[in-house]
Write an enzyme that holds these catalytic residues in place. Sequence first.
Site, short mmCIF file in Angstrom:
data_model
loop_
_atom_site.label_atom_id
_atom_site.label_comp_id
_atom_site.label_asym_id
_atom_site.label_seq_id
_atom_site.Cartn_x
_atom_site.Cartn_y
_atom_site.Cartn_z
N ASP A 105 0.88 -1.20 0.04
CA ASP A 105 -0.12 0.08 -0.10
C ASP A 105 0.91 1.52 0.08
O ASP A 105 0.34 2.02 0.70
CB ASP A 105 -0.95 0.00 1.09
CG ASP A 105 -2.02 -1.23 1.22
OD1 ASP A 105 -2.01 -1.82 0.15
OD2 ASP A 105 -2.71 -1.37 2.11
N LYS B 240 -6.87 -4.78 -3.00
CA LYS B 240 -7.43 -5.31 -1.93
C LYS B 240 -8.32 -4.42 -1.06
O LYS B 240 -8.01 -3.34 -0.89
CB LYS B 240 -6.42 -5.85 -0.87
CG LYS B 240 -5.51 -4.85 -0.39
CD LYS B 240 -4.37 -5.23 0.36
CE LYS B 240 -3.55 -4.38 1.24
NZ LYS B 240 -4.09 -3.70 2.37
N CYS C 69 -1.84 -2.48 7.96
CA CYS C 69 -1.84 -3.44 6.75
C CYS C 69 -0.67 -4.33 6.85
O CYS C 69 -0.76 -5.33 6.22
CB CYS C 69 -2.16 -2.37 5.43
SG CYS C 69 -3.87 -1.98 5.15
#
Length: 221
Positions: free
Chosen positions: A24, A129, A162
């Site tokens: 990310d 995701k 994450c």
Amino acid sequence: MVSVPARPFPFELDAQRCALIVIDMQRDFVERGGFGESLGNDVTRLKAIVPTVAALIAGFREAGLLVIHTRECHRPDLSDLPPAKRNRGNPTVRIGDPGPMGRVLIAGEPGADIVPELGPNNGEVVIDKPGKGAFFATDLDAILTRRGIAQLVFAGVTTEVCVQTTMREANDRGYECLLAEDATESYFPEFKKAAIDMITAQGAIVGWATPTAAIVEALHG
Ligand code: TIU
């Protein structure tokens, strides 16, 4: 096998069965005007790791190894965004709302893109995701299995959200997990430290941690 100095004890790196997963590193988390800032965070800490993540990616590419990038983002019609996630907290801008970098955390919008310095090369895997963990509602496990991957090196943001969630998912699926501790960051330095302590405690209960330089040296060794 190459032995990489790491916490809590050396990590036995099997380069041919190892992939890098960069979590990310998107404009929405790293740059001003995105989702991270809308949650009340100062994004400057995250921006600072970009050169280190770039060095780690370069090390994997030079060794001819697989690099996987993830992006936390949702479909434009929000059909994969649970109301519980959209409504959580008191953000100034919610997921799906228009912002300075397009609609926040929506696939295809500028803010959901990986920062330009870390963009994927041709042939590298990009996983979109909808959750914090990269295994939830994605084909990541199938892709890794097809490639014979057994070990994952982790970088990206944020360490305790994450990155840690994905490391825990990977650990439970049987992957050995090594965190590049200077190629990950949190909006909260104390959370980064606590996450790494938790991951490596109890004999690497979730995984190992080591600086990027040690990993790159092992790949070239
Ligand atoms: N990628 C990721 O960590 N998503 C987050 O929402 N992180 C926060 O720390 N908010």
